[in-house]
Scaffold this active site. Structure first.
Site, PDB file in Angstrom:
ATOM      1  N   PHE A 136       0.859  -1.193   0.000  1.00 27.87           N
ATOM      2  CA  PHE A 136       0.000   0.000   0.000  1.00 27.87           C
ATOM      3  C   PHE A 136       0.886   1.232   0.000  1.00 27.87           C
ATOM      4  CE2 PHE A 136      -2.473   3.441   1.799  1.00 27.87           C
ATOM      5  CZ  PHE A 136      -3.645   3.352   1.070  1.00 27.87           C
ATOM      6  N   ASP A 221       9.173   2.984   1.683  1.00 30.59           N
ATOM      7  CA  ASP A 221       7.981   3.716   2.130  1.00 30.59           C
ATOM      8  C   ASP A 221       7.780   3.428   3.614  1.00 30.59           C
ATOM      9  OD1 ASP A 221       5.457   4.560   2.843  1.00 30.59           O
ATOM     10  OD2 ASP A 221       4.470   3.809   1.034  1.00 30.59           O
ATOM     11  N   LYS A 250       2.647   9.197   8.660  1.00 33.32           N
ATOM     12  CA  LYS A 250       1.640   8.939   9.694  1.00 33.32           C
ATOM     13  C   LYS A 250       2.044   9.405  11.098  1.00 33.32           C
ATOM     14  CE  LYS A 250      -1.211   5.316   7.648  1.00 33.32           C
ATOM     15  NZ  LYS A 250      -0.727   4.782   6.379  1.00 33.32           N
TER      16      LYS A 250
HETATM   17  C1  LIG Z   1      -1.012   5.080   5.046  1.00 31.42           C
HETATM   18  C2  LIG Z   1       0.060   4.778   4.076  1.00 31.42           C
HETATM   19  C3  LIG Z   1       0.240   5.569   2.929  1.00 31.42           C
HETATM   20  C4  LIG Z   1      -0.707   6.678   2.554  1.00 31.42           C
HETATM   21  O1  LIG Z   1      -0.719   7.690   3.499  1.00 31.42           O
HETATM   22  P1  LIG Z   1      -1.894   8.785   3.485  1.00 31.42           P
HETATM   23  O2  LIG Z   1      -1.463   9.739   4.548  1.00 31.42           O
HETATM   24  O3  LIG Z   1      -3.169   8.083   3.800  1.00 31.42           O
HETATM   25  O4  LIG Z   1      -1.914   9.380   2.142  1.00 31.42           O
HETATM   26  C5  LIG Z   1       1.316   5.287   2.115  1.00 31.42           C
HETATM   27  N1  LIG Z   1       2.170   4.286   2.391  1.00 31.42           N
HETATM   28  C6  LIG Z   1       2.020   3.505   3.490  1.00 31.42           C
HETATM   29  C7  LIG Z   1       3.017   2.422   3.749  1.00 31.42           C
HETATM   30  C8  LIG Z   1       0.959   3.718   4.357  1.00 31.42           C
HETATM   31  O5  LIG Z   1       0.794   2.936   5.423  1.00 31.42           O
END
Ligand SMILES: *Cc1c(COP(=O)(O)O)cnc(C)c1O
Length: 398
Positions: A136, A221, A250
């Site tokens: 994701f 990421d 986050k």
């Molecule tokens: C939550 C998440 C995103 C997206 O973040 P948003 O703030 O919702 O745009 C991208 N990469 C990872 C690994 C995530 O957990």
């Protein structure tokens, strides 16, 4: 009608249907506890999806945000704002390598969009990316193109970049997929949205080597795993690997919206004036919150605490294995329960017993509490888990 039901009716009537209707309306929080519209209290073991790293209403965040909003709340990027500059300097230091440059975004998806554009600039002519199945990376179209869940990606394609998906954790498959047209490989340090699934040891190191062979960039990421969640500032620091680009968001702002794309080496200087921007990115209020978060993690020794409590807690949770709980995985305060078919029932049963956790899908429960979680709060959940699992099993049989 309860206050929660009244909120739910209004939600149903007005909000777009993308989230469905949430089961709870949260109206307040303090430390690791939150309160709903009907006055019920919960131990918050999901922290707004790994966001509220210092819990709720932490005095350091309240103070930093209050002072900053009363000083100057917004400047735009036409002007320097000192909290943004200071945050960029702090993040570059925490990466622990020289030559890091920073783009500040609003959230995880926009941190990844910056990473995609950086990779395209650093590797002109290459438009191919490699990412993992079940990964994701966000909901904007670039980040979505890299997201390895067909159900959420495919309705919105085709996209402007070509992405090859490989099974997560399989180094040989990654090596085979990376070629001379690959601009970058995007990987989470552990799959978060897929249910907190760590890769085998050495996976990121193998990915680094595969990228180096063909001159592709390695993007890690850390939007979910970064900023202390695993007991290190960045999850990739558990391996001796230096990514070209790291994204965070986050947990960074302790509940305020802010993200960052951190680049090293040539990637650090790939974007030129005019290549990218964001009106709100790096806004001073969010940056002040992020600086408070980093300060508290450091001054209270939270990395060590997260590491030790996580290890102990995973042991206690694992001791409840049997029935629907097949196993426990993760690192630090980022824990997944392997519960085939029982995720939603467990989430509901936990909530009824006063604990907020998250079913990432049918088969997993994600636990990602505030990093300040106390050992006795963790123990209260371990102690309740057998009865939560029983309640979930009964509900599934009914
Ligand atoms: C939550 C998440 C995103 C997206 O973040 P948003 O703030 O919702 O745009 C991208 N990469 C990872 C690994 C995530 O957990």
């Amino acid at each position: 009608m309860s206050a929660t039901e009244a909120f739910q009716r209004r939600w149903d009537a007005t909000m777009m249907r993308n989230y469905g209707t949430p089961p709870v309306a949260l109206v307040g929080g303090s430390g690791c506890r939150v309160t709903d519209a009907d006055g019920r209290e919960y131990l918050d073991l999901i922290a707004g999806i790994a966001v509220s790293s210092l819990g709720h209403a932490h005095p350091a965040v309240v103070d930093a945000v209050s002072k900053q909003v009363a000083t100057i709340a917004h400047t735009s990027n036409l002007f320097i704002n000192p909290p943004a500059l200071q945050l960029a300097e702090r993040l570059a230091e925490l990466m622990g390598v020289d030559g890091v440059r920073v783009f500040l975004s609003n959230d995880g998806a926009t941190a990844n969009e910056a990473a995609i554009k950086t990779a395209l600039r650093a590797r002109p002519g290459r438009r191919r990316f490699v990412a993992a199945e079940n990964s994701f990376h966000g909901r904007t179209l670039g980040a979505l193109a890299l997201t390895g869940k067909a159900a959420i990606r495919e309705p919105f394609g085709p996209f402007g970049i070509d992405v090859a998906f490989v099974p997560y954790g399989d180094a040989a498959a990654l090596v085979a997929a990376v070629d001379g047209d690959t601009a970058a490989v995007f990987l989470e340090p552990t799959l978060g949205e897929a249910g907190v699934i760590p890769p085998p040891a050495g996976y990121l190191t193998a990915a680094r080597a595969a990228c180096d062979t063909v001159g592709a960039l390695l993007v890690v990421d850390e939007v979910q795993g970064g900023i202390g969640r695993t007991g290190a500032w960045f999850a990739h620091q558990h391996e001796a690997v230096v990514p070209d680009i790291v994204t965070v968001a986050k947990g960074l702002g302790g509940g305020l919206p802010v993200g960052a794309c951190l680049a090293t080496g040539e990637a650090a200087v790939a974007l030129q004036k005019g290549d990218h921007g964001s009106t709100f990115g790096g806004n001073p209020v969010s940056c002040a919150a992020a600086l408070a978060v980093i300060d508290v993690i450091e001054s209270e020794g939270l990395l060590k605490q997260v590491d030790e409590l996580g290890e102990e807690w995973m042991g206690a949770l694992g001791a409840c294995s049997g029935g629907v709980l097949k196993g426990v995985r993760g690192r630090g305060l980022w824990i997944g329960l392997d519960v085939p078919g029982a995720g939603p029932a467990i989430e509901t049963a936990a909530r009824r017993q006063g604990f907020l956790v998250n079913a990432t899908g049918p088969d997993a429960i994600r636990i990602a509490p505030p990093l300040i979680l106390a050992a006795d709060d963790a123990e209260s959940f371990s102690a309740a888990l057998p009865s939560i699992l029983d309640a979930a099993s009964s509900a599934m049989e009914a």
